[in-house]
Scaffold this active site. Structure first.
Site, PDB file in Angstrom:
ATOM      1  N   CYS A 254       0.879  -1.192   0.000  1.00 19.44           N
ATOM      2  CA  CYS A 254       0.000   0.000   0.000  1.00 19.44           C
ATOM      3  C   CYS A 254       0.908   1.231   0.000  1.00 19.44           C
ATOM      4  CB  CYS A 254      -0.964   0.004   1.177  1.00 19.44           C
ATOM      5  SG  CYS A 254      -1.859  -1.550   1.390  1.00 19.44           S
ATOM      6  N   ALA A 256       1.639   3.750  -2.321  1.00 19.06           N
ATOM      7  CA  ALA A 256       1.438   5.061  -2.955  1.00 19.06           C
ATOM      8  C   ALA A 256       1.110   6.120  -1.897  1.00 19.06           C
ATOM      9  CB  ALA A 256       0.314   4.964  -3.990  1.00 19.06           C
ATOM     10  N   GLY A 258       4.375   6.927  -2.280  1.00 19.97           N
ATOM     11  CA  GLY A 258       5.800   6.603  -2.331  1.00 19.97           C
ATOM     12  C   GLY A 258       6.669   7.274  -1.281  1.00 19.97           C
ATOM     13  N   GLY A 259       6.077   8.002  -0.368  1.00 19.98           N
ATOM     14  CA  GLY A 259       6.869   8.676   0.667  1.00 19.98           C
ATOM     15  C   GLY A 259       7.681   7.703   1.507  1.00 19.98           C
ATOM     16  N   ASP A 277       1.038  -1.374  -4.763  1.00 20.26           N
ATOM     17  CA  ASP A 277      -0.205  -0.658  -4.438  1.00 20.26           C
ATOM     18  C   ASP A 277      -1.292  -1.105  -5.410  1.00 20.26           C
ATOM     19  OD1 ASP A 277      -0.876   1.960  -2.593  1.00 20.26           O
ATOM     20  OD2 ASP A 277      -2.178   1.858  -4.349  1.00 20.26           O
ATOM     21  N   ASP A 322       1.344  -0.156   5.275  1.00 23.93           N
ATOM     22  CA  ASP A 322       0.646   1.104   5.572  1.00 23.93           C
ATOM     23  C   ASP A 322      -0.807   0.862   5.168  1.00 23.93           C
ATOM     24  OD1 ASP A 322      -0.098   3.661   6.053  1.00 23.93           O
ATOM     25  OD2 ASP A 322       1.164   4.590   4.535  1.00 23.93           O
ATOM     26  N   CYS A 375      -2.921   5.771   9.278  1.00 27.83           N
ATOM     27  CA  CYS A 375      -3.073   7.186   9.644  1.00 27.83           C
ATOM     28  C   CYS A 375      -4.470   7.384  10.244  1.00 27.83           C
ATOM     29  CB  CYS A 375      -2.809   8.111   8.465  1.00 27.83           C
ATOM     30  SG  CYS A 375      -3.798   7.776   6.998  1.00 27.83           S
TER      31      CYS A 375
END
Length: 429
Positions: A254, A256, A258-259, A277, A322, A375
């Protein structure tokens, strides 16, 4: 030369696309900004994000000012009125300019016959503003959150819920991630000071700097050369926990935009990273970020529930998941989340997260590390998810992030710190 477009009507249409069509503002806005002058781009962003941030306040005021709301084909005019009220309440634009431009928005929206109504409602608001805002303090509209989310946050955080709502309703801080391949954080901080940009290091995350005042990326020393990336501090924390090393096979699932992929490679440039992703369009951003930073990863489109399709038998030393989530920890960055999410989404998302965890656990080597991150600030997606996973998998050990009673580490959004974020670090066997 006068602009041939009306900014307020463009903002009203964007808000309609979010509220009536369920589109994400960050997806819509870049396209809209292409059609307007550079000098107007920041204001359009402010009108859209700001209106969605304080939506219940504007809705409540309009209910007091109008006998009945504008509906059907006139619904966009309702959002135009909201944009007008937002400017009066939360910007320094002179009232006469607000009135003129917002009334003209009715013409741009091909409803010139409603100019009088728009003008009348806005003038009435000017006269009654103080009284209206005082009265609003007696109901839940003042919290600027939908009732279902307000209830969930109160239940999960009986002591901290007001602090969380306050943080969600603020403009977000701007955090940078210093590329350790180019500079230490202290060395880059010195470059910022030299450029007249004040910044503060994060006490826990090794590469994170918070700007005192947000600025455009072109002002940042060496941005085009890949010296620095804009990324929230809490998002950086997941890679610090992963602790990637050169030579390791690492899955960023997951991934994207890309950080975290690029952060892994800055920390361990010789790691073998597979970035996966499900969203093909968002993978384009991963490629762009890798290119700007001069880094290489294998990038694939794939569903986290189906590693047999894209992992092709590979096993990994480390996995960063993530997980797809409600994004309730990043509301201050994406205020449309409050209006795009539904209460029923939380159970569905928790179910999806559990499926992905179950599917990818077998691809982790014995003694390997999995970092589960979201998040979100909601326990169903975080501590409860990990409690259930640990109960199903006695071979999984929780390390560095809480204990079996309270598994994981939960960051809450804070004005001078990172976004709301959750991490759990698991070792296999």
């Amino acid at each position: 030369m006068k602009n041939t477009y009306n900014l307020r009507s463009i903002a009203a249409k964007a808000i309609s696309q979010v509220l009536d069509q369920g589109q994400s503002l960050s997806t819509i806005l870049p396209g809209l900004q292409k059609s307007i002058a550079d000098k107007d781009k920041a204001l359009l962003q402010e009108l859209c994000f700001g209106t969605l941030r304080v939506l219940p306040e504007l809705e409540w005021c309009l209910q007091q000012l109008m006998a009945k709301p504008l509906t059907g084909k006139q619904r966009t005019l309702h959002y135009l009125l909201m944009v007008g009220l937002y400017q009066m309440l939360h910007t320094r634009i002179p009232p006469h300019a607000i009135l003129a431009e917002t009334v003209e928005g009715a013409v741009a929206l091909k409803r010139p016959q409603l100019k009088g109504l728009i003008n009348g409602v806005l003038r009435q608001f000017q006269r009654q503003q103080v009284d209206l805002l005082q009265r609003m303090q007696n109901n839940d509209s003042r919290y600027l959150h939908p009732s279902w989310l307000l209830k969930r946050i109160k239940n999960a955080y009986p002591e901290q819920w007001q602090q969380i709502l306050d943080a969600n309703n603020q403009r977000p801080p701007m955090w940078l991630r210093v590329n350790r391949q180019h500079h230490t954080r202290d060395a880059y901080l010195a470059l910022l000071i030299e450029a007249g940009i004040e910044a503060h290091p994060h006490p826990d995350y090794a590469d994170a700097l918070r700007l005192e005042t947000p600025c455009g990326v072109t002002s940042l020393p060496g941005f085009d050369q890949g010296w620095v990336t804009v990324q929230d501090a809490s998002a950086q924390g997941s890679v610090d926990l992963l602790d990637p090393q050169d030579g390791e096979a690492i899955l960023d699932l997951c991934c994207a935009p890309g950080g975290k992929t690029t952060h892994i490679l800055e920390a361990a440039p010789k790691a073998h990273v597979l970035a996966v992703d499900v969203d093909k369009q968002r993978l384009q951003r991963v490629h762009e970020n890798l290119q700007r930073l001069g880094l290489h990863a294998e990038v694939k489109q794939g569903d986290g529930r189906e590693p047999h399709v894209w992992a092709t038998g590979k096993v990994f030393d480390k996995i960063l998941l993530d997980a797809p989530c409600s994004a309730t920890g990043v509301i201050r960055r994406h205020p449309d989340i409050k209006w795009l999410r539904r209460d029923s989404d939380i159970t569905e998302l928790a179910s999806l997260q559990a499926e992905i965890l179950e599917a990818i656990w077998p691809t982790l080597k014995p003694q390997g590390t999995l970092v589960y991150a979201t998040c979100s600030i909601l326990p169903e997606e975080n501590s409860e998810q990990i409690t259930a996973f640990l109960a199903r998998h006695p071979e999984a050990r929780l390390v560095e992030t809480g204990d079996i009673e309270r598994p994981g580490k939960q960051n809450l959004p804070d004005a001078n710190s990172g976004d709301g974020f959750y991490y759990a670090k698991l070792i296999k066997g």
